[in-house]
Motif scaffolding. Structure first.
Motif, PDB file in Angstrom:
ATOM      1  N   SER A 151      -3.204  -3.982  -5.765  1.00  0.00           N
ATOM      2  CA  SER A 151      -3.178  -4.804  -6.869  1.00  0.00           C
ATOM      3  C   SER A 151      -2.665  -3.995  -8.198  1.00  0.00           C
ATOM      4  O   SER A 151      -2.503  -4.725  -9.041  1.00  0.00           O
ATOM      5  CB  SER A 151      -4.627  -5.048  -7.149  1.00  0.00           C
ATOM      6  OG  SER A 151      -5.554  -4.061  -7.479  1.00  0.00           O
ATOM      7  N   ASP A 152      -2.129  -2.999  -8.125  1.00  0.00           N
ATOM      8  CA  ASP A 152      -1.559  -2.179  -9.283  1.00  0.00           C
ATOM      9  C   ASP A 152      -0.113  -2.760  -9.400  1.00  0.00           C
ATOM     10  O   ASP A 152       0.400  -3.236  -8.556  1.00  0.00           O
ATOM     11  CB  ASP A 152      -1.650  -0.675  -9.130  1.00  0.00           C
ATOM     12  CG  ASP A 152      -3.154  -0.110  -9.282  1.00  0.00           C
ATOM     13  OD1 ASP A 152      -3.695  -0.724  -9.973  1.00  0.00           O
ATOM     14  OD2 ASP A 152      -3.168   0.642  -8.755  1.00  0.00           O
ATOM     15  N   PRO A 194       0.904  -1.293   0.127  1.00  0.00           N
ATOM     16  CA  PRO A 194      -0.044  -0.003   0.041  1.00  0.00           C
ATOM     17  C   PRO A 194       0.871   1.149   0.126  1.00  0.00           C
ATOM     18  O   PRO A 194       1.991   1.104   0.250  1.00  0.00           O
ATOM     19  CB  PRO A 194      -0.796  -0.222   1.362  1.00  0.00           C
ATOM     20  CG  PRO A 194      -0.033  -0.850   2.087  1.00  0.00           C
ATOM     21  CD  PRO A 194       0.944  -1.967   1.254  1.00  0.00           C
ATOM     22  N   TYR A 242      -4.410   4.867  -6.862  1.00  0.00           N
ATOM     23  CA  TYR A 242      -3.566   3.486  -6.659  1.00  0.00           C
ATOM     24  C   TYR A 242      -4.209   2.361  -5.550  1.00  0.00           C
ATOM     25  O   TYR A 242      -4.553   2.728  -4.749  1.00  0.00           O
ATOM     26  CB  TYR A 242      -2.263   4.086  -6.226  1.00  0.00           C
ATOM     27  CG  TYR A 242      -1.221   2.963  -5.742  1.00  0.00           C
ATOM     28  CD1 TYR A 242      -0.316   2.335  -6.661  1.00  0.00           C
ATOM     29  CD2 TYR A 242      -1.085   2.396  -4.414  1.00  0.00           C
ATOM     30  CE1 TYR A 242       0.529   1.184  -6.383  1.00  0.00           C
ATOM     31  CE2 TYR A 242      -0.356   1.319  -4.029  1.00  0.00           C
ATOM     32  CZ  TYR A 242       0.342   0.817  -5.088  1.00  0.00           C
ATOM     33  OH  TYR A 242       1.194  -0.268  -4.717  1.00  0.00           O
ATOM     34  N   ALA A 243      -3.912   1.135  -6.007  1.00  0.00           N
ATOM     35  CA  ALA A 243      -4.451   0.226  -4.929  1.00  0.00           C
ATOM     36  C   ALA A 243      -3.131  -0.958  -5.046  1.00  0.00           C
ATOM     37  O   ALA A 243      -2.446  -0.762  -5.806  1.00  0.00           O
ATOM     38  CB  ALA A 243      -5.579  -0.646  -5.389  1.00  0.00           C
TER      39      ALA A 243
END
Length: 383
Positions: free
Chosen positions: A68-69, A57, A65-66
């Motif tokens: 998983s990006d 994170p 943004y997450a």
């Protein structure tokens, strides 16, 4: 051959080419040797990791943004955060440095004494210590959320940070931003045309004011037509924190305060030195034509002092950008934070460091180009 050898330009060019060639060969040898040693140890080399999922994170980001990006997205977030914080610090330290520099030249003993103590204290204290001090002051010295300070209506200050109201644009915000962007460009061009006409003929025309009035009229007309609207979102207590508005985290606040105060001392001394470099006769010339002290400073002294101020100011802006890497100390997620986290997860240390070097080299080159252009723009002698 003797004639060619004694040609200074040819000899200088030959030496430069030879030095560049040796530097290129050395870089090639280092790259080849590093790649062989890493391959021998089974460590992959390359930037393929940028397309993999980051899985960590980032606490603050100006763009979505997450976890998983990809790592590439994480680098983009860190870069935007670095540019954002560096821009705020450059502007804030320049404005504060101007007041510090003027106070250091003041004949008022209180203003001079306060400015001198401020400069000597900040310049002789390590920046890391100052950042830790402000971070501790924000996170320990402020009350919790439920006892948050309320210095202004809709503004709350607590250990969670500073919460302030924010503006939300509804309807068709593209129309608003288009009018603003086009209007600002037209105002800048119109103002430049008006100044040139005033210099050439002695009589100006308020082109800039007319363009600003036209932009205000366009904004008002589209707002009345309902093409866009503006609403205020005020922070409010909900659970264990505030929701709504804009939140400035303790990490962000401590980094901005610490670096602005630290950098403004150096910028103030640069400005003071530039003003002192202008002869006293220029002040007397301003008084002789009826200008006040403030008008003499703004119209006579500062334009001449800029040629002394700009070169060291450029170096100071470089230092500000490079010092943003100390954001790691207070936990602000800039590009160096993202690179360090990426290296810990992937082991791609060389690639991460190369990306970090390329980012700061590009930013420094952009600052240098802009400041050199501005230096030529304000030069008293145009070539």
């Amino acid at each position: 051959m003797a004639r060619l050898w004694y040609d200074a330009r040819l000899r200088a060019a030959t030496i430069q080419i030879a030095v560049l060639g040796l530097a290129g060969l050395l870089a090639l040898w280092l790259a080849t040797n590093t790649a062989e040693n890493l391959a021998r140890r089974g460590i992959a080399v390359g930037f393929d990791f940028l397309s993999r999922v980051a899985r960590f994170p980032i606490s603050e980001s100006l763009i979505a943004y997450a976890p998983s990006d990809t790592f590439a997205r994480a680098f983009a977030v860190g870069l935007v955060n670095t540019l954002f914080i560096a821009g705020i610090i450059v502007v804030g330290s320049t404005i504060l440095g101007l007041f510090v520099g003027l106070a250091r030249r003041s004949q008022h003993p209180l203003a001079f004494g306060i400015a001198t103590v401020f400069v000597e204290t900040m310049r002789n204290t390590p920046l890391v210590v100052q950042l830790l001090f402000w971070y501790a002051l924000v996170t320990v010295g402020l009350p919790n959320v439920r006892q948050a300070l309320n210095p202004l209506p809709g503004t709350f200050l607590s250990v969670r940070g500073l919460f302030v109201p924010s503006l939300h644009v509804g309807g068709s915000p593209a129309i608003l931003w288009t009018i603003l962007l086009v209007g600002i460009v037209v105002i800048v061009i119109a103002s430049a045309v008006g100044r040139r006409k005033r210099v050439r003929t002695g009589h100006g025309f308020p082109y800039g004011s007319i363009a600003a009035a036209a932009m205000a009229t366009g904004l008002g007309a589209t707002w009345i037509a309902g093409l866009w609207s503006v609403s205020v979102d005020t922070p409010r207590l909900q659970g264990f924190s505030f929701v709504g508005g804009t939140a400035l985290t303790p990490e962000f606040a401590s980094l901005v305060v610490g670096m602005v105060l630290y950098s403004s001392c150096f910028i103030g001394e640069i400005i003071r030195g530039g003003i002192d470099a202008v002869g006293k006769g220029q002040w007397e010339a301003g008084r002789s034509v009826g200008l006040s002290e403030r008008q003499s400073l703004r119209l006579v002294v500062i334009p001449q002092a800029l040629r002394v101020i700009i070169p060291p100011m450029t170096s100071q802006y470089f230092n500000i950008v490079k010092n943003t890497t100390l954001a790691l100390v207070v936990g602000y997620p800039d590009i160096s934070y993202v690179v360090a986290t990426t290296i810990n997860q992937t082991g791609q240390a060389i690639e991460g460091v190369l990306i970090l070097m390329a980012v700061f080299l590009t930013i420094s080159a952009a600052i240098s180009l802009f400041m050199n252009w501005y230096n030529r723009k304000v030069a008293l002698v145009q070539r």
